[in-house]
Scaffold this active site. Structure first.
Site, mmCIF file in Angstrom:
data_model
loop_
_atom_site.group_PDB
_atom_site.id
_atom_site.type_symbol
_atom_site.label_atom_id
_atom_site.label_comp_id
_atom_site.label_asym_id
_atom_site.label_seq_id
_atom_site.Cartn_x
_atom_site.Cartn_y
_atom_site.Cartn_z
ATOM 1 C CE LYS A 114 45.741 -4.629 55.058
ATOM 2 N NZ LYS A 114 44.539 -3.869 55.395
ATOM 3 C CE LYS A 196 51.202 0.032 55.561
ATOM 4 N NZ LYS A 196 49.844 0.428 55.619
ATOM 5 C CE LYS A 199 46.332 0.839 62.790
ATOM 6 N NZ LYS A 199 45.481 0.230 61.769
HETATM 7 P P1 TYM Z 1 45.230 2.525 59.010
HETATM 8 O O1 TYM Z 1 44.500 2.145 60.224
HETATM 9 O O2 TYM Z 1 46.132 1.517 58.392
HETATM 10 O O3 TYM Z 1 46.076 3.812 59.277
HETATM 11 C C1 TYM Z 1 45.512 5.002 59.833
HETATM 12 C C2 TYM Z 1 46.165 6.218 59.202
HETATM 13 O O4 TYM Z 1 47.587 6.174 59.418
HETATM 14 C C3 TYM Z 1 48.274 6.271 58.165
HETATM 15 N N1 TYM Z 1 49.478 5.440 58.246
HETATM 16 C C4 TYM Z 1 50.715 5.887 58.045
HETATM 17 N N2 TYM Z 1 51.190 7.108 57.749
HETATM 18 C C5 TYM Z 1 52.533 7.239 57.618
HETATM 19 N N3 TYM Z 1 53.408 6.202 57.773
HETATM 20 C C6 TYM Z 1 52.972 4.971 58.069
HETATM 21 N N4 TYM Z 1 53.826 3.978 58.233
HETATM 22 C C7 TYM Z 1 51.573 4.758 58.219
HETATM 23 N N5 TYM Z 1 50.804 3.682 58.525
HETATM 24 C C8 TYM Z 1 49.527 4.112 58.521
HETATM 25 C C9 TYM Z 1 47.296 5.738 57.133
HETATM 26 O O5 TYM Z 1 47.591 6.225 55.843
HETATM 27 C C10 TYM Z 1 45.977 6.245 57.669
HETATM 28 O O6 TYM Z 1 45.775 7.582 57.266
HETATM 29 N N6 TYM Z 1 41.817 2.129 55.426
HETATM 30 C C11 TYM Z 1 42.292 2.981 56.500
HETATM 31 C C12 TYM Z 1 41.234 3.330 57.522
HETATM 32 C C13 TYM Z 1 40.020 3.940 56.932
HETATM 33 C C14 TYM Z 1 39.875 5.257 56.437
HETATM 34 C C15 TYM Z 1 38.540 5.355 55.988
HETATM 35 C C16 TYM Z 1 40.759 6.341 56.346
HETATM 36 C C17 TYM Z 1 38.828 3.301 56.776
HETATM 37 N N7 TYM Z 1 37.939 4.155 56.202
HETATM 38 C C18 TYM Z 1 38.069 6.539 55.437
HETATM 39 C C19 TYM Z 1 40.261 7.506 55.776
HETATM 40 C C20 TYM Z 1 38.938 7.602 55.340
HETATM 41 C C21 TYM Z 1 43.390 2.241 57.249
HETATM 42 O O7 TYM Z 1 43.419 1.047 57.330
HETATM 43 O O8 TYM Z 1 44.232 3.069 57.910
#
Ligand code: TYM
Length: 333
Positions: A114, A196, A199
Site C-alpha cells: 500500500k 488479488k 475493492k
Molecule cells: P478487507 O476489507 O480487505 O477484506 C475483507 C475480507 O475479505 C477477504 N478478501 C479476500 N478473500 C479472497 N480473495 C480476495 N481477493 C479477497 N479480498 C479480500 C479478506 O481476507 C478479509 O477477510 N484488515 C481487514 C479488516 C479487518 C479485520 C479485523 C478482519 C480489520 N480488523 C479483524 C478480521 C479481524 C481488511 O482490510 O479486510
C-alpha cells in the site's frame, strides 16, 4: 451462547464489497453463524488510513452494513456492529502499539504494497495491524475467518498475545486462530490474475462488486483476461485467469472444479464465461434486492447498528477493564 466458540471478523469500509470479499470471507461468515457466537463488524476506523471523503465514508458504512445483512448475516444470531461505536478498539490498540516492535510492522507485506502506491504515508497505515489485533483480542475471539491476504496480520496478532503475556502474565487475552477457507481464499483480479481482487483497485474491470448491475457483471466476467488456449482445465500456473474463473464457479455452484471442467469438454472458454456470468448474476440477484430494500430505511439500519453496538460493548468493556487492571491503568468508574 456462553459455551459457543467466539468468532470475529470484519471488512474495511473502502470501495464496495467484491466477489473476492464474498467468496473469501462473507460466504464463510454466513455458514459459521449457526454454530458459533459470531461478531462481524464494519471496520470504519481502518478506512481512515487512506484519505476519505467524510460524506461518502458515512454513506458507505450504511451500505456495507446493509450488504452484510443482505448477504445473509442475521442480526438476531450475530453481533453486527460498527467499529467506531466501540471506543475500546482504539484504546486497546494504543496499549498494543506500545508492545509492538517496529521491526514486526516493517515486515508487513500489505503495508509495503500500500505504501508503495501512496504518496502520503501516515502512521495509521503503518500501525493498522495493531488496530486489527485489538479488534480481535477485545472480543476474546477463538476463530477469525479471513482470506489469505490477512494471514500475516493474524500472525502479528498472535505474536502480540505472546508479547503481552511476557510482560503482564497469562490469562488476560485469548490466543486466536485464523480460519482460512480451502477454496477461494485468494480470488484474483479479473484483468490481472497475478494480483488479488481488491475493492480499492483503480481499474474497475478487475473486480465484480456485490452491488454491480447484471449488465456490468456480465461485461466484466466476459472480458476477464484468459490465455489463448481453448481446453478448459485447471492449471493455476500456466492458466491463472481461467483457474481463477473456475475457482469462482466452483465456490458459487458448490461443485468441484473437475466436474465443471468435464461440462466444458470440447467447448470454448467463452461458453464458460457466459455461464459463470449468469451464475454470478443469479447468486447476487436476491442479495441486491434485499440490499435495495434495506437502504430505503436508514433509521432501521441505525437502530440495528445500535443494537449490535450494545451487545459488542459489553464484551469489549470486560476485556478492556482486565487489560487496564493488568497494565497499571486505573479503569474509569
Ligand atoms: P478487507 O476489507 O480487505 O477484506 C475483507 C475480507 O475479505 C477477504 N478478501 C479476500 N478473500 C479472497 N480473495 C480476495 N481477493 C479477497 N479480498 C479480500 C479478506 O481476507 C478479509 O477477510 N484488515 C481487514 C479488516 C479487518 C479485520 C479485523 C478482519 C480489520 N480488523 C479483524 C478480521 C479481524 C481488511 O482490510 O479486510
Amino acid at each position: 451462547m456462553a459455551d459457543k466458540k467466539v468468532i470475529l471478523s470484519g471488512s474495511t469500509v473502502t470501495g464496495d464489497l467484491t466477489l473476492g470479499n464474498y467468496i473469501g470471507a462473507m460466504n464463510n461468515w454466513r455458514k459459521l453463524q449457526e454454530e458459533y457466537n459470531c461478531h462481524y463488524f464494519i471496520a470504519d476506523l481502518h478506512a481512515l488510513t487512506v484519505a476519505q471523503d467524510p460524506k461518502a465514508l458515512r454513506e458507505r458504512c450504511f451500505s456495507f452494513f446493509a450488504q452484510y445483512l443482505a448477504l445473509g448475516l442475521d442480526p438476531e444470531k450475530n453481533t453486527i456492529f460498527v467499529q467506531s461505536h466501540i471506543h475500546e478498539h482504539a484504546e486497546l490498540a494504543w496499549i498494543l502499539t506500545c508492545l509492538t516492535p517496529m521491526g514486526n510492522l516493517n515486515r508487513m507485506t500489505q503495508f509495503k504494497d500500500k505504501s508503495s502506491r501512496t504518496k502520503n504515508i501516515n502512521a495509521g497505515l503503518f500501525t493498522y495491524p495493531t488496530l486489527m489485533a485489538s479488534d480481535i483480542l477485545l472480543y476474546q475471539a477463538d476463530v477469525v475467518p479471513v482470506g489469505e491476504d490477512q494471514r500475516q496480520h493474524m500472525e502479528l496478532c498472535r505474536d502480540l498475545v505472546v508479547f503481552f503475556e511476557n510482560r503482564y502474565g497469562e490469562g488476560i487475552l485469548k490466543m486466536p486462530e485464523a480460519y482460512i477457507g480451502k477454496a477461494g481464499a485468494r480470488v484474483m483480479a479479473l484483468q490481472d490474475p497475478s494480483k488479488k481482487m481488491s475493492k480499492s483497485d483503480d481499474n474497475e474491470k478487475n473486480f465484480v462488486s456485490i452491488i454491480d448491475s447484471p449488465k456490468k457483471i456480465q461485461k466484466k466476467i466476459k472480458s476477464a483476461q484468459t490465455d489463448s488456449d481453448t481446453v478448459v482445465n485447471y492449471d493455476p500456473e500456466n492458466k491463472p485467469g481461467l483457474a481463477n474463473l473456475l475457482t469462482i464457479y466452483s465456490v458459487l455452484s458448490e461443485r468441484s472444479i473437475e466436474e465443471i471442467c468435464k461440462d466444458y469438454e470440447g467447448k470454448m472458454y467463452g461458453h464458460l464465461k457466459v455461464d459463470l456470468a449468469d451464475l454470478v448474476v443469479d447468486t447476487l440477484k436476491p442479495v441486491q434486492e434485499k440490499y435495495e430494500d434495506l437502504m430505503k430505511n436508514k433509521d432501521h439500519l441505525e437502530a440495528l447498528m445500535e443494537k449490535g453496538a450494545q451487545k459488542a460493548r459489553l464484551r469489549a468493556a470486560d476485556t478492556l477493564k482486565k487489560v487496564y487492571e493488568t497494565t497499571g491503568l486505573i479503569y474509569r468508574r
